[in-house]
Design an enzyme around this catalytic site. Structure first.
Site, PDB file in Angstrom:
ATOM      1  N   HIS A  18     -39.718 -26.170  -8.238  1.00 42.04           N
ATOM      2  CA  HIS A  18     -38.469 -25.469  -8.576  1.00 42.04           C
ATOM      3  C   HIS A  18     -38.261 -24.276  -7.636  1.00 42.04           C
ATOM      4  CE1 HIS A  18     -39.399 -27.022 -12.856  1.00 42.04           C
ATOM      5  NE2 HIS A  18     -38.318 -27.680 -12.469  1.00 42.04           N
ATOM      6  N   LYS A  42     -35.806 -31.374 -25.917  1.00 36.48           N
ATOM      7  CA  LYS A  42     -37.050 -31.636 -25.166  1.00 36.48           C
ATOM      8  C   LYS A  42     -38.281 -31.013 -25.848  1.00 36.48           C
ATOM      9  CE  LYS A  42     -37.085 -32.339 -20.526  1.00 36.48           C
ATOM     10  NZ  LYS A  42     -36.983 -32.023 -19.083  1.00 36.48           N
ATOM     11  N   ARG A  91     -35.209 -35.395  -6.111  1.00 33.99           N
ATOM     12  CA  ARG A  91     -36.453 -35.785  -5.443  1.00 33.99           C
ATOM     13  C   ARG A  91     -36.470 -37.237  -5.001  1.00 33.99           C
ATOM     14  NH1 ARG A  91     -39.828 -34.038 -10.409  1.00 33.99           N
ATOM     15  NH2 ARG A  91     -37.850 -34.783 -11.244  1.00 33.99           N
ATOM     16  N   SER A 129     -42.704 -30.689 -14.535  1.00 28.05           N
ATOM     17  CA  SER A 129     -43.238 -29.780 -15.552  1.00 28.05           C
ATOM     18  C   SER A 129     -44.100 -30.545 -16.552  1.00 28.05           C
ATOM     19  CB  SER A 129     -42.085 -29.071 -16.259  1.00 28.05           C
ATOM     20  OG  SER A 129     -41.386 -28.274 -15.323  1.00 28.05           O
TER      21      SER A 129
HETATM   22  N1  COA Z   1     -39.595 -29.888  -8.131  1.00 27.41           N
HETATM   23  C1  COA Z   1     -40.425 -30.256  -9.089  1.00 27.41           C
HETATM   24  N2  COA Z   1     -40.016 -30.716 -10.269  1.00 27.41           N
HETATM   25  C2  COA Z   1     -38.703 -30.794 -10.499  1.00 27.41           C
HETATM   26  C3  COA Z   1     -37.772 -30.417  -9.532  1.00 27.41           C
HETATM   27  C4  COA Z   1     -38.264 -29.943  -8.297  1.00 27.41           C
HETATM   28  N3  COA Z   1     -37.478 -29.579  -7.322  1.00 27.41           N
HETATM   29  N4  COA Z   1     -36.530 -30.626 -10.024  1.00 27.41           N
HETATM   30  C5  COA Z   1     -36.682 -31.117 -11.270  1.00 27.41           C
HETATM   31  N5  COA Z   1     -37.989 -31.221 -11.553  1.00 27.41           N
HETATM   32  C6  COA Z   1     -38.571 -31.771 -12.757  1.00 27.41           C
HETATM   33  C7  COA Z   1     -38.551 -30.828 -13.899  1.00 27.41           C
HETATM   34  O1  COA Z   1     -39.740 -30.065 -13.920  1.00 27.41           O
HETATM   35  C8  COA Z   1     -38.451 -31.768 -15.058  1.00 27.41           C
HETATM   36  O2  COA Z   1     -39.703 -32.240 -15.382  1.00 27.41           O
HETATM   37  P1  COA Z   1     -39.986 -32.734 -16.853  1.00 27.41           P
HETATM   38  O3  COA Z   1     -38.927 -33.727 -17.225  1.00 27.41           O
HETATM   39  O4  COA Z   1     -41.327 -33.285 -16.675  1.00 27.41           O
HETATM   40  O5  COA Z   1     -39.913 -31.506 -17.687  1.00 27.41           O
HETATM   41  C9  COA Z   1     -37.692 -32.968 -14.548  1.00 27.41           C
HETATM   42  O6  COA Z   1     -37.770 -32.887 -13.163  1.00 27.41           O
HETATM   43  C10 COA Z   1     -36.279 -32.979 -14.958  1.00 27.41           C
HETATM   44  O7  COA Z   1     -35.789 -31.703 -14.723  1.00 27.41           O
HETATM   45  P2  COA Z   1     -34.302 -31.410 -14.791  1.00 27.41           P
HETATM   46  O8  COA Z   1     -33.578 -32.445 -14.008  1.00 27.41           O
HETATM   47  O9  COA Z   1     -34.100 -29.985 -14.418  1.00 27.41           O
HETATM   48  O10 COA Z   1     -33.943 -31.706 -16.264  1.00 27.41           O
HETATM   49  P3  COA Z   1     -34.065 -30.751 -17.408  1.00 27.41           P
HETATM   50  O11 COA Z   1     -34.174 -31.550 -18.614  1.00 27.41           O
HETATM   51  O12 COA Z   1     -35.130 -29.736 -17.207  1.00 27.41           O
HETATM   52  O13 COA Z   1     -32.646 -30.015 -17.394  1.00 27.41           O
HETATM   53  C11 COA Z   1     -30.362 -29.767 -17.980  1.00 27.41           C
HETATM   54  C12 COA Z   1     -31.481 -30.732 -17.667  1.00 27.41           C
HETATM   55  C13 COA Z   1     -30.802 -28.659 -18.913  1.00 27.41           C
HETATM   56  C14 COA Z   1     -29.866 -29.113 -16.724  1.00 27.41           C
HETATM   57  C15 COA Z   1     -29.240 -30.602 -18.580  1.00 27.41           C
HETATM   58  O14 COA Z   1     -29.740 -31.285 -19.698  1.00 27.41           O
HETATM   59  C16 COA Z   1     -28.092 -29.750 -19.003  1.00 27.41           C
HETATM   60  O15 COA Z   1     -27.265 -29.447 -18.191  1.00 27.41           O
HETATM   61  N6  COA Z   1     -28.075 -29.360 -20.299  1.00 27.41           N
HETATM   62  C17 COA Z   1     -27.065 -28.483 -20.840  1.00 27.41           C
HETATM   63  C18 COA Z   1     -26.102 -29.253 -21.733  1.00 27.41           C
HETATM   64  C19 COA Z   1     -24.988 -29.835 -20.915  1.00 27.41           C
HETATM   65  O16 COA Z   1     -24.248 -29.161 -20.241  1.00 27.41           O
HETATM   66  N7  COA Z   1     -24.871 -31.163 -21.015  1.00 27.41           N
HETATM   67  C20 COA Z   1     -23.897 -31.924 -20.292  1.00 27.41           C
HETATM   68  C21 COA Z   1     -24.407 -32.219 -18.922  1.00 27.41           C
HETATM   69  S1  COA Z   1     -23.280 -33.279 -18.082  1.00 27.41           S
END
Ligand code: COA
Length: 162
Positions: A18, A42, A91, A129
């Site tokens: 991140h 989550k 990724r 994560s």
């Molecule tokens: N390097 C390493 N790991 C990474 C990364 C990077 N550059 N980018 C993402 N990841 C990992 C994260 O650690 C996470 O791992 P995990 O699933 O094991 O915890 C995984 O990839 C997914 O991460 P991410 O894509 O950021 O998803 P998230 O669930 O953490 O976040 C939200 C998603 C919160 C942004 C999304 O659900 C959201 O926007 N929610 C708000 C509600 C909303 O607006 N909904 C409508 C959306 S259209």
């Protein structure tokens, strides 16, 4: 141009993967907000307040980056904080499919909010994560995957959860 961007995610906890995206995005925009979603569905290991604190410690070297928590929709956060760009790290192709859907949906909800997808360094492409939490739970070393303060807090959180 004075563009405010938000890098959204759950950050449970923030990893070097991140941080790599944060550093890249911080160079592109006047201000970057690391926007940490409550993400109740989550069932995060860390409370939102703790995820915010750990993210602040991890990005304290970047003067134009701030960290905020939010509940609800990304687009509502964007409107409230004058954010016109959502940053996401992509990724692989699996990430891309999901990201594209979210990007189009967010634009449907708020036409002025665009998504910029950044490819993180391959060094960090294997980090998630979930894997970091699993390694900590099983007593492995998370050195090189997360900031030292995150590693210490992970150890404590895992002990508390036992
Ligand atoms: N390097 C390493 N790991 C990474 C990364 C990077 N550059 N980018 C993402 N990841 C990992 C994260 O650690 C996470 O791992 P995990 O699933 O094991 O915890 C995984 O990839 C997914 O991460 P991410 O894509 O950021 O998803 P998230 O669930 O953490 O976040 C939200 C998603 C919160 C942004 C999304 O659900 C959201 O926007 N929610 C708000 C509600 C909303 O607006 N909904 C409508 C959306 S259209």
């Amino acid at each position: 141009m004075n563009v405010v961007a938000a890098y959204t995610g759950t950050f449970d906890p923030i990893t070097y993967g991140h941080i790599d995206v944060v550093e890249r995005a911080a160079r592109m925009f006047s201000k970057l907000i690391v926007a940490i979603a409550f993400s109740e569905a989550k069932r995060p290991l860390f409370l939102l307040e703790d995820r915010i604190e750990l993210a602040r410690a991890s990005v304290s070297h970047l003067p134009n980056v701030e960290v905020q928590g939010f509940r609800g929709l990304v687009v509502d956060f964007a409107v409230e904080h004058d954010v016109s760009v959502v940053v996401r790290g992509v990724r692989n192709v699996t990430d891309f499919d999901v990201e594209k859907q979210m990007a189009v949906m967010n634009r449907h909800l708020a036409a002025h909010v665009d998504t910029v997808m950044l490819a993180p360094s391959p060094t960090y492409a294997h980090i998630s994560s979930t894997l970091v939490r699993e390694i900590a739970r099983m007593g492995g070393s998370v050195e090189g995957l997360v900031h030292p303060q995150v590693a210490r807090e992970l150890e404590q959180a895992v002990k508390r959860a036992r």
